[in-house]
Scaffold this active site. Structure first.
Site, PDB file in Angstrom:
ATOM      1  N   LEU A   1       8.008 -26.854  -6.100  1.00 19.71           N
ATOM      2  CA  LEU A   1       7.345 -25.661  -5.749  1.00 19.71           C
ATOM      3  C   LEU A   1       7.876 -24.536  -6.431  1.00 19.71           C
ATOM      4  O   LEU A   1       7.448 -23.601  -6.799  1.00 19.71           O
ATOM      5  CB  LEU A   1       6.892 -25.373  -4.242  1.00 19.71           C
ATOM      6  CG  LEU A   1       5.778 -26.201  -3.511  1.00 19.71           C
ATOM      7  CD1 LEU A   1       5.653 -25.765  -2.121  1.00 19.71           C
ATOM      8  CD2 LEU A   1       4.370 -26.115  -4.307  1.00 19.71           C
TER       9      LEU A   1
ATOM     10  N   LEU B   1       0.853 -25.334 -26.352  1.00 14.00           N
ATOM     11  CA  LEU B   1       1.866 -24.515 -25.906  1.00 14.00           C
ATOM     12  C   LEU B   1       3.130 -24.943 -25.341  1.00 14.00           C
ATOM     13  O   LEU B   1       3.341 -25.312 -24.367  1.00 14.00           O
ATOM     14  CB  LEU B   1       1.114 -23.668 -24.841  1.00 14.00           C
ATOM     15  CG  LEU B   1       2.047 -22.506 -24.168  1.00 14.00           C
ATOM     16  CD1 LEU B   1       2.390 -21.235 -25.263  1.00 14.00           C
ATOM     17  CD2 LEU B   1       1.122 -21.750 -23.013  1.00 14.00           C
TER      18      LEU B   1
ATOM     19  N   ASP C   1      10.356 -27.795  -0.790  1.00 13.19           N
ATOM     20  CA  ASP C   1       9.932 -28.661  -1.541  1.00 13.19           C
ATOM     21  C   ASP C   1      10.292 -28.349  -2.983  1.00 13.19           C
ATOM     22  O   ASP C   1       9.437 -27.323  -3.537  1.00 13.19           O
ATOM     23  CB  ASP C   1       8.311 -29.117  -1.552  1.00 13.19           C
ATOM     24  CG  ASP C   1       8.247 -30.327  -2.318  1.00 13.19           C
ATOM     25  OD1 ASP C   1       8.488 -30.226  -3.392  1.00 13.19           O
ATOM     26  OD2 ASP C   1       7.624 -31.279  -1.925  1.00 13.19           O
ATOM     27  N   HIS C   2      11.354 -28.822  -3.632  1.00 13.24           N
ATOM     28  CA  HIS C   2      11.920 -27.887  -4.815  1.00 13.24           C
ATOM     29  C   HIS C   2      10.912 -28.077  -5.803  1.00 13.24           C
ATOM     30  O   HIS C   2      11.147 -27.177  -6.768  1.00 13.24           O
ATOM     31  CB  HIS C   2      13.128 -28.438  -4.979  1.00 13.24           C
ATOM     32  CG  HIS C   2      13.544 -29.789  -5.704  1.00 13.24           C
ATOM     33  ND1 HIS C   2      13.120 -30.917  -5.250  1.00 13.24           N
ATOM     34  CD2 HIS C   2      13.578 -30.308  -7.321  1.00 13.24           C
ATOM     35  CE1 HIS C   2      13.242 -32.058  -6.431  1.00 13.24           C
ATOM     36  NE2 HIS C   2      13.455 -31.408  -7.451  1.00 13.24           N
TER      37      HIS C   2
ATOM     38  N   ARG D   1       7.450 -49.176 -18.762  1.00  7.87           N
ATOM     39  CA  ARG D   1       6.483 -48.279 -18.609  1.00  7.87           C
ATOM     40  C   ARG D   1       5.712 -48.430 -17.078  1.00  7.87           C
ATOM     41  O   ARG D   1       5.176 -47.489 -16.503  1.00  7.87           O
ATOM     42  CB  ARG D   1       5.065 -48.280 -19.445  1.00  7.87           C
ATOM     43  CG  ARG D   1       5.506 -48.073 -21.045  1.00  7.87           C
ATOM     44  CD  ARG D   1       4.339 -48.408 -21.737  1.00  7.87           C
ATOM     45  NE  ARG D   1       3.369 -47.467 -21.426  1.00  7.87           N
ATOM     46  CZ  ARG D   1       2.826 -46.441 -22.283  1.00  7.87           C
ATOM     47  NH1 ARG D   1       3.517 -46.282 -23.254  1.00  7.87           N
ATOM     48  NH2 ARG D   1       1.743 -45.831 -21.754  1.00  7.87           N
TER      49      ARG D   1
ATOM     50  N   HIS E   1       6.517 -34.259  -3.456  1.00  8.72           N
ATOM     51  CA  HIS E   1       6.702 -33.264  -4.567  1.00  8.72           C
ATOM     52  C   HIS E   1       5.043 -33.589  -5.421  1.00  8.72           C
ATOM     53  O   HIS E   1       4.548 -32.445  -5.721  1.00  8.72           O
ATOM     54  CB  HIS E   1       7.451 -34.194  -5.693  1.00  8.72           C
ATOM     55  CG  HIS E   1       8.723 -33.846  -4.820  1.00  8.72           C
ATOM     56  ND1 HIS E   1       9.383 -32.877  -4.039  1.00  8.72           N
ATOM     57  CD2 HIS E   1      10.125 -34.608  -5.095  1.00  8.72           C
ATOM     58  CE1 HIS E   1      10.611 -33.224  -3.878  1.00  8.72           C
ATOM     59  NE2 HIS E   1      11.054 -34.228  -4.440  1.00  8.72           N
TER      60      HIS E   1
ATOM     61  N   LYS F   1       1.049 -41.125  -9.250  1.00  8.16           N
ATOM     62  CA  LYS F   1       1.998 -42.135  -9.842  1.00  8.16           C
ATOM     63  C   LYS F   1       3.413 -41.701 -10.167  1.00  8.16           C
ATOM     64  O   LYS F   1       3.783 -40.748 -10.406  1.00  8.16           O
ATOM     65  CB  LYS F   1       1.599 -42.645 -11.453  1.00  8.16           C
ATOM     66  CG  LYS F   1       0.097 -42.894 -11.528  1.00  8.16           C
ATOM     67  CD  LYS F   1      -0.063 -43.354 -12.826  1.00  8.16           C
ATOM     68  CE  LYS F   1       0.331 -42.388 -13.944  1.00  8.16           C
ATOM     69  NZ  LYS F   1      -0.194 -42.548 -15.368  1.00  8.16           N
TER      70      LYS F   1
HETATM   71  C1  BG6 Z   1      14.153 -35.596  -5.249  1.00 12.54           C
HETATM   72  C2  BG6 Z   1      14.218 -37.138  -4.824  1.00 12.54           C
HETATM   73  O1  BG6 Z   1      13.463 -35.048  -4.009  1.00 12.54           O
HETATM   74  O2  BG6 Z   1      13.591 -35.470  -6.088  1.00 12.54           O
HETATM   75  C3  BG6 Z   1      15.081 -37.951  -5.958  1.00 12.54           C
HETATM   76  O3  BG6 Z   1      14.705 -37.655  -3.527  1.00 12.54           O
HETATM   77  C4  BG6 Z   1      14.301 -37.613  -7.318  1.00 12.54           C
HETATM   78  O4  BG6 Z   1      14.845 -39.375  -5.867  1.00 12.54           O
HETATM   79  C5  BG6 Z   1      14.285 -35.961  -7.556  1.00 12.54           C
HETATM   80  O5  BG6 Z   1      15.105 -38.131  -8.336  1.00 12.54           O
HETATM   81  C6  BG6 Z   1      13.723 -35.512  -8.528  1.00 12.54           C
HETATM   82  O6  BG6 Z   1      14.042 -34.287  -8.790  1.00 12.54           O
HETATM   83  P1  BG6 Z   1      13.942 -33.724 -10.165  1.00 12.54           P
HETATM   84  O7  BG6 Z   1      13.731 -32.174  -9.955  1.00 12.54           O
HETATM   85  O8  BG6 Z   1      14.922 -34.075 -10.968  1.00 12.54           O
HETATM   86  O9  BG6 Z   1      12.442 -34.144 -11.011  1.00 12.54           O
END
Ligand code: BG6
Length: 482
Positions: A184, A397, A181-182, A465, A244, A333
């Site tokens: 992290l 900061l 889960d990038h 928004r 995420h 959100k």
């Molecule tokens: C991905 C989603 O996991 O994360 C995308 O599938 C999204 O829709 C992206 O744009 C967002 O990643 P970052 O690192 O650009 O915030």
């Protein structure tokens, strides 16, 4: 420990994720001398292309605007260790061929030791065949470690995720599997542990006695252009919230781990997630963007079905039933096609006892994950001068100002390095994913119309928004605008 004699094999090497994230991250690691000595990178995909074409592709997102000779030399080095093997994903013979190629590389090693890191940058449709074929045809049985990196989507609900992960588990042990889960890997998400547990001033206020409400917000200024087909099947909740934002929530809300070991951290994350009941429709607001300011609406995308009611925006409130957080709303959100790019955590504290001050703002701790990493605390201070009056201000900061020369690593750089080191701390454990799906599956089934009519998302203009109903939504949970 970093291992010499490692080959990194990237499946889906001709795809978008590999081009935009995986290869640039590998390059930066190489440039900074973080990759194992003698590392080799092998791309694999269906597309037939020669080495030159492959090199062009993997370097297309690497920037060297000032023609820096040091970077240019590193790009050449990167090319010299990277090769490409074309092949199908469901054909055992093709994987035998790949294995033979890997063995050729390994035959030049001085020692018997050899290691393989398999990175699957692949769409879900070929995910399982590759897990299986790699295990059956390319797995080192002796004198080496095999690791596999996989990425979402991990199923579409609890049942399909269990089926998918169950199948992966038949071939790959938990220890060998790195579920990305990038989020992290992002610097500011990693910083949450330090902020929380290395600062008594913050940890003392980190509970229902001091906190009124928490918001975790994800905003993107672009729509689903070009990805409409994929997106419509998943929607914003599966795309961003269930993974995420929930990961950020779990690090934010978990109890103090006994140590910073991967299992201790993940035990605490699972525990807090288990205290969250499934989300209810009454706590959820759904939106879909419509054309505005010359920008197309979601339904104007040719790859999106005509009357799609897929949400591109969602706000939803989670409740944690434990002594620390009982009664504190955690509002997640996320939306596409909004007015700005921003991901942040906003912890709003309760009011001070009224009496000596009137009309005073609440404290807020804001952790800006991107862009421009920052932590700031909104506080009240005396207006400078002869009168005694309080005014809201900030302790700030901002990383760009405070850490002038620090290079903030990209999430994928941090995560690939962790996987090479065998560190699971920032990867999602099997049971963590299971409980994440438990929280979200009922609301997703409701949105998918499994129990009746599909709910209609409210429209919001591209570049706005979000839905106009948002303000009332967050106020309902006690958020007060300063
Ligand atoms: C991905 C989603 O996991 O994360 C995308 O599938 C999204 O829709 C992206 O744009 C967002 O990643 P970052 O690192 O650009 O915030």
């Amino acid at each position: 420990v970093l291992k010499d004699n490692t080959i990194i094999i990237v499946f889906g090497a001709s795809g978008d994720l590999a081009k935009k994230k995986t290869f640039p991250a590998l390059f930066t690691l190489l440039r900074q001398d973080f990759l194992p000595r003698d590392v080799k990178i092998v791309g694999y995909a269906r597309t037939k292309m020669d080495k030159e074409e492959f090199h062009k592709r993997i370097t297309s997102y690497i920037k060297n605007p000032n023609d820096d000779p040091e970077i240019a030399a590193k790009i050449e080095k990167f090319k010299s260790i990277s090769t490409y093997v074309p092949g199908d994903y469901d054909d055992g013979a093709a994987f035998d061929n790949l294995n033979q190629y890997l063995e050729e590389i390994e035959s030049s090693y001085q020692s018997k030791e050899r290691h393989r890191l398999f990175y699957l940058a692949l769409p879900p449709s070929v995910f399982i065949p590759v897990c299986k074929n790699v295990k059956e045809h390319c797995y080192i049985k002796k004198n080496g470690i095999n690791r596999i990196i996989i990425e979402k989507p991990f199923g579409k609900d609890l049942e399909s995720a269990r089926e998918l992960l169950g199948t992966v588990k038949k071939y790959w042990s938990e220890d060998e599997t790195f579920r990305i889960d990038h989020y992290l890997g992002k610097e500011m998400v990693k910083n949450l542990l330090v902020l929380r547990f290395a600062n008594i001033a913050l940890s003392a206020a980190w509970d229902k006695n001091s906190v009124s409400n928490v918001q975790i917000t994800f905003k993107e200024p672009f729509g689903t252009e070009g990805r409409g087909g994929y997106f419509d099947e998943f929607g914003i909740i599966r795309d961003v919230l269930q993974n995420h934002l929930l990961q950020v929530l779990s690090v934010l809300a978990m109890e103090r781990p006994v140590s910073f070991s991967a299992e201790d951290i993940r035990d605490e994350k699972v525990k807090v997630l288990r205290a969250i009941p499934p989300i209810e429709p009454k706590d959820t607001l759904l939106g879909q963007y419509v054309s505005a300011n010359g920008k197309p609406g979601y339904l104007d995308d040719d790859t999106v079905p005509r009357n799609s009611v897929c949400p591109t925006y969602a706000a939803t409130t989670l409740w944690i039933h434990n002594p620390r957080w009982e009664g504190v709303p955690f509002i997640l959100k996320a939306g596409k096609a909004l007015n700005e790019a921003k991901v942040e955590v906003r912890i709003q504290f309760k009011e001070v006892t009224q009496g000596i001050f009137s009309d005073i703002s609440r404290n807020e701790l804001v952790i800006r994950i991107q862009p421009s990493e920052a932590v700031y605390l909104k506080i009240n201070a005396k207006t400078p001068g002869l009168q005694t009056r309080a005014m809201p201000t900030e302790m700030d900061l901002t990383y760009k100002r405070r850490f002038l020369h620090a290079k903030i690593p990209e999430a994928y750089e941090a995560l690939i390095l962790d996987a090479l080191n065998g560190d699971h701390s920032n990867f999602v454990r099997h049971d963590e994913l299971d409980v994440a799906w438990k929280i979200f599956t009922p609301i997703l089934h409701w949105i998918d119309g499994l129990n009746g009519q599909r709910p209609r998302p409210v429209p919001y203009p591209y570049g706005s928004r979000g839905p106009k109903e948002l303000e009332a939504f967050v106020e309902k949970y006690g958020f007060k605008r300063a």
